[in-house]
Design a protein around this motif. Structure first.
Motif, PDB file in Angstrom:
ATOM      1  N   THR A 135       0.831  -1.198   0.000  1.00 13.87           N
ATOM      2  CA  THR A 135       0.000   0.000   0.000  1.00 13.87           C
ATOM      3  C   THR A 135       0.871   1.256   0.000  1.00 13.87           C
ATOM      4  O   THR A 135       2.065   1.207   0.260  1.00 13.87           O
ATOM      5  CB  THR A 135      -0.917   0.034   1.232  1.00 13.87           C
ATOM      6  OG1 THR A 135      -0.099   0.097   2.428  1.00 13.87           O
ATOM      7  CG2 THR A 135      -1.797  -1.198   1.291  1.00 13.87           C
ATOM      8  N   THR A 136       0.254   2.397  -0.302  1.00 17.80           N
ATOM      9  CA  THR A 136       0.907   3.695  -0.187  1.00 17.80           C
ATOM     10  C   THR A 136      -0.017   4.642   0.574  1.00 17.80           C
ATOM     11  O   THR A 136      -1.112   4.886   0.122  1.00 17.80           O
ATOM     12  CB  THR A 136       1.223   4.303  -1.564  1.00 17.80           C
ATOM     13  OG1 THR A 136       2.025   3.383  -2.335  1.00 17.80           O
ATOM     14  CG2 THR A 136       1.987   5.598  -1.416  1.00 17.80           C
ATOM     15  N   PRO A 137       0.429   5.149   1.737  1.00 19.77           N
ATOM     16  CA  PRO A 137       1.701   4.812   2.372  1.00 19.77           C
ATOM     17  C   PRO A 137       1.729   3.357   2.829  1.00 19.77           C
ATOM     18  O   PRO A 137       0.693   2.715   2.970  1.00 19.77           O
ATOM     19  CB  PRO A 137       1.773   5.779   3.552  1.00 19.77           C
ATOM     20  CG  PRO A 137       0.360   6.123   3.854  1.00 19.77           C
ATOM     21  CD  PRO A 137      -0.355   6.109   2.541  1.00 19.77           C
ATOM     22  N   SER A 138       2.918   2.882   3.092  1.00 24.29           N
ATOM     23  CA  SER A 138       3.083   1.462   3.418  1.00 24.29           C
ATOM     24  C   SER A 138       2.556   1.111   4.800  1.00 24.29           C
ATOM     25  O   SER A 138       2.302  -0.061   5.080  1.00 24.29           O
ATOM     26  CB  SER A 138       4.560   1.069   3.315  1.00 24.29           C
ATOM     27  OG  SER A 138       5.336   1.800   4.252  1.00 24.29           O
ATOM     28  N   THR A 139       2.402   2.120   5.670  1.00 25.33           N
ATOM     29  CA  THR A 139       1.829   1.922   7.002  1.00 25.33           C
ATOM     30  C   THR A 139       0.824   3.028   7.277  1.00 25.33           C
ATOM     31  O   THR A 139       1.089   4.199   6.994  1.00 25.33           O
ATOM     32  CB  THR A 139       2.923   1.955   8.094  1.00 25.33           C
ATOM     33  OG1 THR A 139       3.700   3.165   7.962  1.00 25.33           O
ATOM     34  CG2 THR A 139       3.848   0.754   7.984  1.00 25.33           C
ATOM     35  N   LYS A 140      -0.326   2.666   7.830  1.00 24.24           N
ATOM     36  CA  LYS A 140      -1.368   3.652   8.105  1.00 24.24           C
ATOM     37  C   LYS A 140      -0.934   4.678   9.136  1.00 24.24           C
ATOM     38  O   LYS A 140      -1.390   5.830   9.115  1.00 24.24           O
ATOM     39  CB  LYS A 140      -2.646   2.946   8.569  1.00 24.24           C
ATOM     40  CG  LYS A 140      -3.371   2.192   7.471  1.00 24.24           C
ATOM     41  CD  LYS A 140      -4.682   1.597   7.978  1.00 24.24           C
ATOM     42  CE  LYS A 140      -5.423   0.873   6.863  1.00 24.24           C
ATOM     43  NZ  LYS A 140      -6.705   0.276   7.340  1.00 24.24           N
ATOM     44  N   LYS A 141      -0.044   4.276  10.034  1.00 24.63           N
ATOM     45  CA  LYS A 141       0.364   5.194  11.102  1.00 24.63           C
ATOM     46  C   LYS A 141       1.094   6.425  10.555  1.00 24.63           C
ATOM     47  O   LYS A 141       1.143   7.461  11.239  1.00 24.63           O
ATOM     48  CB  LYS A 141       1.220   4.466  12.132  1.00 24.63           C
ATOM     49  CG  LYS A 141       2.473   3.807  11.592  1.00 24.63           C
ATOM     50  CD  LYS A 141       3.115   2.925  12.661  1.00 24.63           C
ATOM     51  CE  LYS A 141       4.312   2.140  12.144  1.00 24.63           C
ATOM     52  NZ  LYS A 141       4.872   1.247  13.189  1.00 24.63           N
ATOM     53  N   GLN A 142       1.636   6.334   9.351  1.00 30.11           N
ATOM     54  CA  GLN A 142       2.251   7.518   8.752  1.00 30.11           C
ATOM     55  C   GLN A 142       1.237   8.642   8.563  1.00 30.11           C
ATOM     56  O   GLN A 142       1.579   9.825   8.608  1.00 30.11           O
ATOM     57  CB  GLN A 142       2.885   7.169   7.403  1.00 30.11           C
ATOM     58  CG  GLN A 142       4.111   6.287   7.495  1.00 30.11           C
ATOM     59  CD  GLN A 142       4.722   6.036   6.131  1.00 30.11           C
ATOM     60  OE1 GLN A 142       5.147   6.963   5.447  1.00 30.11           O
ATOM     61  NE2 GLN A 142       4.774   4.778   5.723  1.00 30.11           N
ATOM     62  N   LEU A 143      -0.015   8.261   8.346  1.00 26.98           N
ATOM     63  CA  LEU A 143      -1.052   9.264   8.085  1.00 26.98           C
ATOM     64  C   LEU A 143      -1.384  10.093   9.317  1.00 26.98           C
ATOM     65  O   LEU A 143      -1.952  11.180   9.195  1.00 26.98           O
ATOM     66  CB  LEU A 143      -2.309   8.586   7.538  1.00 26.98           C
ATOM     67  CG  LEU A 143      -2.146   7.926   6.160  1.00 26.98           C
ATOM     68  CD1 LEU A 143      -3.413   7.180   5.780  1.00 26.98           C
ATOM     69  CD2 LEU A 143      -1.793   8.960   5.101  1.00 26.98           C
TER      70      LEU A 143
END
Length: 429
Positions: A24-32
């Motif tokens: 996915t992009t971003p590769s981790t949801k926590k980046q959001l």
């Protein structure tokens, strides 16, 4: 200074570790979580055209405050942190008036940041350092860059007497896993050129980086009871070991510097039946880069030939994928954008350190996508580990450089570089 420290800490305490195994992009949801905070903050300081697309790419505009037309410049940084070391539960420590001695990061585990090992620390005696607590990375790569760009834009908005043209800012996910520029919309960004704020020590200014590729090599084997294995067993782990031993022994990260390339084995796992080796290939020179990839294929062919009769098919399967290329090719024709950043540093009393990057940045990819994008220091040291630190004064100097570049862009005559993306600078480095 406290406002700068508070902003930086508010970013680094958010876990934004990226994950190369995610599709996915971003590769981790926590980046959001941080992405959403950045959007909110950009709007709060008065930036225009603040957007975040479905993939987490953030863009915003500081409109021009001059009447004449000048090139649009951009500043870019990334908000993910490296998966090489945990970025969860970051507990920054602020060391005021650093005395030049050892810094105890963690008493329980006796983790010490010492100038006896990290000699760069001595440059910052008397300054304010932000360190880890010895259990996580800090995230100055590249949350220092985020802090500097947001703070510089805030300063320009609050000080309209400083003249500047249109400025675009862009924040990306997943740079640490090589995907930061994958879905960056260069046309939408609309800048003539940009700068990534993603370098290390104060003064760094870089427009050369590695050509990079990643290799995944699968070794097949045959498992037989070891008591009856004579002439029958094929141990894939031993073949992988043989493969590694055929690589140049001195051409590894810990034995190379400056323009010297390398092979780096970064993952190895296996059993008798199957072993997977992952390595990265790096070289600044395009011809040498190709030779390195050719060597991997040559070793593969020789081992396959050796086992062709016994195994009956290819025993080694090699996949090599290019990751990014040396931005020098795309920046040299517009070298005046490097000159501009160099002049900004000199005007501020900062000694420019112009050297090749032994790595890559979003700027290397963006340069090939139509946005020439050299790299400027963000101030941090010892990235991707528990000894990471950043001097607050270096972050302030990076902010000053951004502001000075904006000023110079508004007052420089670019008529000699009418076609900013094709005109070649006469300056030789």
């Amino acid at each position: 200074m406290q406002h700068l420290i508070d902003r930086f800490i508010s970013y680094v305490i958010i876990d934004t570790e990226s994950d190369s195994n995610s599709n996915t992009t971003p590769s981790t949801k926590k980046q959001l979580v941080l992405a959403n905070l950045l959007v909110k903050e950009l709007k709060a300081i008065g930036m225009a055209e603040v957007t975040k697309d479905k993939n987490g790419y953030i863009m915003a505009t500081l409109p021009s405050n001059i009447e004449h037309v000048v090139p649009t410049i951009g500043f870019v940084s990334h908000y993910d942190t490296s998966p090489d070391f945990t970025g969860a539960n970051v507990k920054p420590q602020v060391i005021a008036n650093y005395d030049g001695g050892d810094i105890l990061l963690n008493a329980e585990h006796n983790i010490i940041l010492s100038p006896n090992y990290f000699k760069d620390l001595l440059q910052y005696k008397g300054q304010t350092l932000i360190t880890t607590d010895g259990t996580t990375l800090l995230g100055a790569d590249d949350k220092a860059g985020l802090t500097e760009i947001v703070s510089a834009m805030e300063y320009l908005i609050k000080n309209p007497d400083i003249k500047h043209g249109k400025i675009r800012v862009g924040f990306t996910p997943d740079e640490e896993i090589g995907r930061g520029a994958d879905l960056f919309d260069v046309e939408k960004f609309g800048a003539d050129w940009g700068y990534t704020m993603d370098g290390s020590q104060i003064g760094e200014l870089e427009y050369e980086n590695f050509n990079a590729a990643g290799a995944k090599i699968t070794f097949k084997g045959k498992s037989v009871h070891p008591g009856y294995a004579k002439g029958k067993m094929i141990n894939s782990m031993l073949i992988a070991n043989d493969f590694i031993n055929k690589l140049p022994k001195k051409e590894i990260p810990q034995e190379t510097k400056n323009y010297e390339g390398f092979f780096h084995v970064n993952h190895l796992s296996g059993s008798i039946e199957e072993t997977i080796l992952e390595l990265i290939i790096r070289d600044h020179n395009a011809k040498k880069f190709k030779k390195r990839k050719d060597l991997i294929h040559d070793i593969t062919k020789k081992i396959n030939k050796k086992f062709a009769k016994q195994f009956g098919e290819d025993i080694v399967i090699t996949e090599i994928k290019d990751q990014y290329y040396n931005m020098k090719e795309k920046v040299e024709p517009v070298l005046f954008i490097v000159d501009l950043a160099e002049k900004a540093m000199i005007d501020l009393g900062i000694k420019p350190i112009i050297k090749p990057i032994r790595g890559g940045t979003d700027g290397s990819r963006l340069s090939y996508m139509g946005l020439p994008c050299p790299n400027i220091f963000a101030g941090g040291h010892n990235f991707h580990g528990k000894y990471e630190y950043v001097p607050v004064e270096s972050m302030q100097k990076a902010i000053d450089v951004i502001i000075k570049i904006a000023e110079l862009t508004a007052t420089t005559d670019f008529s000699a570089n009418e076609n900013t993306k094709d005109k070649k600078s006469k300056k030789k480095k």
